[in-house]
Design an enzyme around this catalytic site. Structure first.
Site, PDB file in Angstrom:
ATOM      1  N   GLU A  29       0.823  -1.206   0.000  1.00 36.49           N
ATOM      2  CA  GLU A  29       0.000   0.000   0.000  1.00 36.49           C
ATOM      3  C   GLU A  29       0.862   1.264   0.000  1.00 36.49           C
ATOM      4  OE1 GLU A  29      -2.256  -2.924   2.765  1.00 36.49           O
ATOM      5  OE2 GLU A  29      -0.225  -2.664   1.971  1.00 36.49           O
ATOM      6  N   TRP A  64      21.097 -37.721 -13.901  1.00 35.97           N
ATOM      7  CA  TRP A  64      19.934 -36.906 -13.576  1.00 35.97           C
ATOM      8  C   TRP A  64      18.702 -37.627 -14.082  1.00 35.97           C
ATOM      9  CZ3 TRP A  64      20.534 -32.999 -10.393  1.00 35.97           C
ATOM     10  CH2 TRP A  64      21.772 -32.359 -10.325  1.00 35.97           C
ATOM     11  N   ARG A 123      13.245 -23.772  -4.510  1.00 32.41           N
ATOM     12  CA  ARG A 123      14.190 -23.601  -3.405  1.00 32.41           C
ATOM     13  C   ARG A 123      14.293 -22.134  -2.985  1.00 32.41           C
ATOM     14  NH1 ARG A 123      19.492 -27.492  -4.312  1.00 32.41           N
ATOM     15  NH2 ARG A 123      18.427 -29.490  -4.010  1.00 32.41           N
ATOM     16  N   LEU A 141      22.132 -28.041  -1.167  1.00 29.80           N
ATOM     17  CA  LEU A 141      20.831 -27.547  -0.708  1.00 29.80           C
ATOM     18  C   LEU A 141      20.743 -26.021  -0.796  1.00 29.80           C
ATOM     19  CD1 LEU A 141      20.320 -29.870   2.416  1.00 29.80           C
ATOM     20  CD2 LEU A 141      19.631 -30.272   0.053  1.00 29.80           C
ATOM     21  N   GLU A 162      12.517 -32.554  -0.006  1.00 35.25           N
ATOM     22  CA  GLU A 162      13.171 -33.130  -1.191  1.00 35.25           C
ATOM     23  C   GLU A 162      13.549 -34.600  -1.044  1.00 35.25           C
ATOM     24  OE1 GLU A 162      16.119 -31.113  -3.319  1.00 35.25           O
ATOM     25  OE2 GLU A 162      14.959 -29.282  -3.566  1.00 35.25           O
TER      26      GLU A 162
END
Length: 353
Positions: free
Chosen positions: A46, A164, A178, A198, A285
């Site tokens: 605002e 992967w 993340r 991480l 995860e």
């Protein structure tokens, strides 16, 4: 209001544990000011919108995605600012979910003679602030599951190899998640096997708090998790480990230890503890033990399961859920409010409770 919600989303990853809020000032059917909450501790939406509007704000309407605050916190109350700027009408999407303050901002505006309309795009506003809505009303962390699996439901081969499974586009989305959530949580086996960083590898992003569930305090002192030394690594472990020599070594490296009774922790107890630390939302995860436990306890608030067009076909490969079973299909865990996303040749199921 749609524009205000669009603006609010721009604060994602920067305002936690505050809500995402956007505001638009309109006069004579023309937008004369807009803003959003950009950073925790900074001015609210605002304020930005009203300051952009300036003197023209007198007699104008303001659209706000969340009830203007009525109390002094890190910033003065926005309801007071709206009154001072001479706004004629305030249109609000959602009321403040905090039962201690809900409706007070509205009342302050009405007592000042400002017309207030509520509930405009309320559903969309609540969806945008799912994390805040749970955290502020229950004082416990929101839990969002992220998981990348093969078409036959595996997260790693029998040797533990997992890189992967998903493609680069899917992995880019993971980095955004993340950055979005204040915390990221994994089990101790994930740390021992993969030694993950991480972190959120995203431009101008924010690294989450790193949380490891480690009942027996097996965390390797040489792991990346231990050696960030930035105060954002948290180990949740058993009360039985308080006197271990490793505790002082971890604390010297600015690792925070949180203690729970026993060794088989309830996910709800973990989320209560992280909520007490001010962590409003957590990205879960893995590994499969924690994911399975979270499903079994019905502790998952939402999630995104990424599916790659790969099949391992090995019953000894690691499934993303295991350890519990049902006899009837009807008793299985069914994802709710599912949205299908596409990432090149990968897809995902995004869901919310």
């Amino acid at each position: 209001m749609a524009r205000a919600l669009e603006l609010a989303a721009l604060g994602e990853g920067a305002v936690n544990p505050n809500p995402l809020v956007g505001a638009v000032v309109v006069k004579n059917n023309k937008v004369i000011g807009e803003g959003y909450h950009k950073k925790y501790g900074g001015p609210h939406a605002e304020v930005f919108a009203l300051e952009m509007a300036g003197e023209e704000a007198r007699g104008a309407d303001i659209y706000v995605t969340l009830e203007p605050c009525s109390h002094y916190g890190k910033t003065p109350p926005c309801a007071k600012k709206i009154i001072e700027m001479g706004i004629k009408r305030c249109i609000v999407a959602s009321l403040d979910p905090n039962p201690l303050v809900s409706g007070r901002g509205i009342k302050m505006l009405q007592e000042a003679g400002i017309e207030v309309i509520t509930g405009v795009m309320d559903k969309e506003a609540k969806e945008l602030n799912r994390v805040f809505m749970k955290y502020i009303s229950e004082k416990t962390s929101y839990l969002f599951l992220k998981c990348g699996i093969t078409l036959d439901g595996k997260i790693a081969t029998k040797t533990g190899n997992s890189k992967w499974i998903t493609n680069e586009l899917a992995r880019e989305k993971v980095q955004k998640l993340r950055n979005k959530y204040m915390g990221i949580m994994v089990g101790i086996n994930t740390v021992i096997k993969d030694d993950p960083s991480l972190t959120a590898r995203i431009e101008n992003g924010r690294d989450p708090y790193r949380i490891v569930i480690d009942p027996n305090l097996d965390i390797p002192l040489e792991s990346k998790f231990v050696n960030f030394q930035d105060g954002k690594s948290i180990v949740i472990t058993s009360e039985n480990n308080r006197e271990k020599e490793k505790v002082s070594e971890l604390e010297e490296r600015k690792v925070k230890l949180v203690y729970l009774e026993g060794t088989d922790f309830k996910i709800s107890d973990i989320l209560k503890k992280t909520g007490e630390l001010g962590i409003d939302g957590i990205l879960l995860e893995g590994g499969s033990y924690l994911i399975s436990k979270a499903f079994e306890e019905k502790a998952i608030d939402g999630g995104e399961i990424f599916i790659a067009p790969k099949i391992l076909g090995d019953e000894k490969a690691i499934s993303f859920v295991k350890g519990f079973s049902v006899e009837n299909i009807a008793d299985g865990f069914e994802l709710e409010n599912v949205k299908i996303n596409s990432y090149g040749n990968n897809v995902s199921m995004e869901f919310y409770r």
